[in-house]
Structures are given as structure tokens and as C-alpha cells.
Design an enzyme around this catalytic site. Structure first.
Site, PDB file in Angstrom:
ATOM      1  N   ARG A 149      -1.938   3.863  -3.425  1.00 55.87           N
ATOM      2  CA  ARG A 149      -0.797   3.661  -4.320  1.00 55.87           C
ATOM      3  C   ARG A 149       0.051   4.930  -4.295  1.00 55.87           C
ATOM      4  NH1 ARG A 149      -5.386   1.929  -7.406  1.00 55.87           N
ATOM      5  NH2 ARG A 149      -5.343  -0.317  -7.870  1.00 55.87           N
ATOM      6  N   LYS A 173      -5.999   3.459 -10.940  1.00 52.06           N
ATOM      7  CA  LYS A 173      -5.695   2.885 -12.250  1.00 52.06           C
ATOM      8  C   LYS A 173      -6.891   3.029 -13.176  1.00 52.06           C
ATOM      9  CE  LYS A 173      -2.167  -0.528 -11.040  1.00 52.06           C
ATOM     10  NZ  LYS A 173      -1.813  -1.967 -11.061  1.00 52.06           N
ATOM     11  N   HIS A 246       4.283   0.248  -1.917  1.00 48.84           N
ATOM     12  CA  HIS A 246       3.297  -0.831  -1.934  1.00 48.84           C
ATOM     13  C   HIS A 246       3.398  -1.694  -0.681  1.00 48.84           C
ATOM     14  CE1 HIS A 246       0.866  -0.593  -5.477  1.00 48.84           C
ATOM     15  NE2 HIS A 246       0.551  -1.865  -5.410  1.00 48.84           N
ATOM     16  N   ARG A 249       0.833  -0.458   1.542  1.00 43.36           N
ATOM     17  CA  ARG A 249      -0.487  -0.816   1.008  1.00 43.36           C
ATOM     18  C   ARG A 249      -0.782  -2.289   1.288  1.00 43.36           C
ATOM     19  NH1 ARG A 249      -4.262   0.605  -3.156  1.00 43.36           N
ATOM     20  NH2 ARG A 249      -4.549  -0.981  -4.756  1.00 43.36           N
ATOM     21  N   HIS A 272      -9.327  -2.174  -6.266  1.00 40.27           N
ATOM     22  CA  HIS A 272      -9.065  -3.309  -7.144  1.00 40.27           C
ATOM     23  C   HIS A 272     -10.267  -3.555  -8.053  1.00 40.27           C
ATOM     24  CE1 HIS A 272      -5.949  -5.173  -4.169  1.00 40.27           C
ATOM     25  NE2 HIS A 272      -5.394  -4.309  -4.996  1.00 40.27           N
ATOM     26  N   TYR A 281      -4.389 -11.309  -0.270  1.00 41.50           N
ATOM     27  CA  TYR A 281      -4.120 -10.957   1.129  1.00 41.50           C
ATOM     28  C   TYR A 281      -4.732 -11.955   2.093  1.00 41.50           C
ATOM     29  CZ  TYR A 281      -2.662  -6.705  -1.120  1.00 41.50           C
ATOM     30  OH  TYR A 281      -2.019  -5.815  -1.945  1.00 41.50           O
TER      31      TYR A 281
END
Length: 300
Positions: A149, A173, A246, A249, A272, A281
Site C-alpha cells: 500500500r 492497516k 493501488h 498492488r 488482507h 482477484y
């Protein structure tokens, strides 16, 4: 207590107690401020379910996307749950507030060949020795090679690199730390930047810094500069006027799955929390497979 005052307390709680990122706290504050403005900032105890439904209905009439409505619903439910738990309300008016189902938007993805061409061009420019080109080549290689990120890239320090193991430690995150591998092209670009690029940029600022990537004045690079770089180099590959970091990414994740990577390994690499987030994806890869089938199979 009026809603606006409660929103101030709640967002401080998110920042100080739950330790959410500044960007997430700003998003919650903006959504809840919109709610307060719509309902007229009454006392917290005066809010009823119908008031909240009216707020969402107005947002719908305004043309807000379903994803925005879903996010605002979640913000309201979190806010009123907190207010009830901490004794500011006797009952939670948002318990029956239903979020609209979110439509899933597939990310823009560049082809592996397209990304490779851009990165090769960046490497050729960096060989001239300009500190900015050396830095930009290293940033793009790391964004794509490790699927980072933009906040993780900008927040990385030199000591977060393990050049012997070809890994980088990042803070994702929710302040979750993970160690991500990167490949030989990224390793070569980072080595060139650390030896010839970063020292030249460091010399432009009196106060030393531990930041891995530096701006042209020698301070830690900010997200805007990375956005501008990626948009300039990658946007033409995905047929857009502008794209953010992104995009690299997304491309990295899709290319890993196209190459046969395990879904859970990709989840770990991207950081994630939910496997469902990573599964988007597989839809991108599936679309490519279907397109190839339609073009090439005699019985398509």
C-alpha cells in the site's frame, strides 16, 4: 449531548483507544458530520431510526454510490453502538438500519508485459544516476514487487529492509506488522537507490531521517508524490487518465494468481484480514481466462 459533540468524542475514541489510522478516522468523521448536518444536530437522545433512514434516503437521491451508502451505514452503526455502550444512550436506534448491498467493482489491472516495459524504462533512466530517477525506479519496483500500500511504502524506514533476505517489514492497516518478500529486480533497484540516490537526497536536509524513501528536499516522501509518479507511468497501461498506487498492488496480486500462486499466500503478502478481500482477484483472473477462451477455443 448534541450529535456533533458525541462525534468528536467518538472519533477521539477511534484514534486513541482503537488506534485506527488517521485516514480511517477522517472518513468516519466526514460520514458522521454529514449525518449530523442532515438531521440538524439535535440531542443524541432525540435520534430515531427514521431519522437515520431519512439521512440515507437523501444520500441516495443525491446519487451517492452504494459503496458510499454502505460505508455510512457502518459508520452510523459503530457510532451509536459506542454511544450505547458508554452510557450516552439507553437504546441503539441504528440496530435495524440496513446497509444496501455493495456492488463489487473489479480493480483496474495492467498486463504483466506492460508493467515490465515501464519498469525496464525506469531502470534505464535510473542508470544515468539522477537521484530522483533512482528513487522512482526503486519505489515502483517495490510497490509492484511486494504489493505494498502507499502508506506502507511511505512509512518504511531503511532498517525495515532485510537486503540479505530480500524482505521488507511494513506496518499495514490496524497497525498490523508483516514481512513481505520482493524479487531480484526490486533488490537491484533498491541497492542502486541506497548507494547512489538516497545519500544525495539526504544531503538536502540538515536533520537526518530514517525514512527509506525521501522527497526532493530530503524529508520522508509523502503519498501525493507517489500518486503522481504511479499515475504518470501506469495510467496509460490501464486506459485511465489517472490511477493510484493501488493499481500496482492490484496488478501484482492478479499476476501472482495468474502464475499459480496460492490464494492464502497472496492474502498473507497483501496483508488482507479476510480471504474474501483477496478473492476479488480471482474474478479478475477468471475474466482474462474467459476472454482468452472466447478468442482462441474453436468451440467457444
Amino acid at each position: 449531548m448534541h450529535i456533533s459533540e458525541a462525534v468528536d468524542q467518538y472519533t477521539r475514541h477511534l484514534a486513541d483507544v482503537r488506534r485506527l489510522s488517521p485516514a480511517t478516522v477522517r472518513a468516519y468523521r466526514a460520514d458522521l458530520a454529514d449525518m449530523a448536518a442532515t438531521v440538524g444536530d439535535p440531542l443524541l437522545s432525540a435520534i430515531e431510526l427514521e431519522s437515520l433512514r431519512e439521512w440515507l434516503w437523501r444520500a441516495t437521491k443525491r446519487g451517492d454510490a452504494r459503496s458510499t451508502l454502505a460505508r455510512r451505514t457502518a459508520a452510523a452503526r459503530g457510532f451509536f453502538s459506542w454511544a450505547t455502550e458508554y452510557g450516552h444512550l439507553k437504546t441503539d436506534p441504528s440496530l435495524r438500519l440496513i446497509a444496501p448491498k455493495r456492488g463489487r467493482t473489479l480493480p483496474r489491472v495492467a498486463t504483466a508485459d506492460g508493467v515490465g516495459t515501464v519498469l525496464d524504462d525506469m531502470r534505464a533512466r535510473a542508470e544515468e544516476g539522477d537521484p530522483r530517477d533512482l528513487r522512482d525506479a526503486a519505489m515502483l519496483e517495490l510497490l509492484y514487487g511486494a504489493g505494498l500500500r502507499v502508506s506502507e511504502l511511505c512509512g518504511a524506514d531503511v532498517t525495515d529492509l532485510d537486503r540479505a533476505a530480500a524482505t521488507v517489514r511494513v506496518l499495514g492497516k490496524g497497525s498490523k506488522e508483516r514481512v513481505v518478500p520482493y524479487g531480484r529486480p526490486a533488490a537491484r533497484a533498491l541497492d542502486a537507490y541506497l548507494v547512489r540516490g538516497r545519500p544525495a537526497l539526504t544531503a538536502r536536509k540538515d536533520v537526518p531521517t530514517t525514512a527509506l524513501f525521501l522527497g526532493l528536499r530530503g524529508a520522508r516522501i509523502g503519498p501525493r508524490a507517489v500518486y503522481e509518479l504511479v499515475s504518470r507511468e501506469i495510467a496509460p497501461l490501464v486506459g485511465a487518465d489517472t490511477v493510484g498506487p493501488h493499481a500496482l498492488r492490484h496488478s501484482a496480486a492478479t499476476h501472482l494468481l495468474d502464475g499459480g500462486a496460492d490464494l492464502r499466500a497472496v492474502q498473507e503478502m497483501l496483508g488482507h484480514a479476510s480471504l474474501g478481500t483477496t478473492q476479488i482477484y480471482t474474478h479478475v483472473s477468471g475474466e482474462r481466462l474467459a476472454a482468452a477462451y472466447r478468442l482462441a477455443h474453436p468451440r467457444a
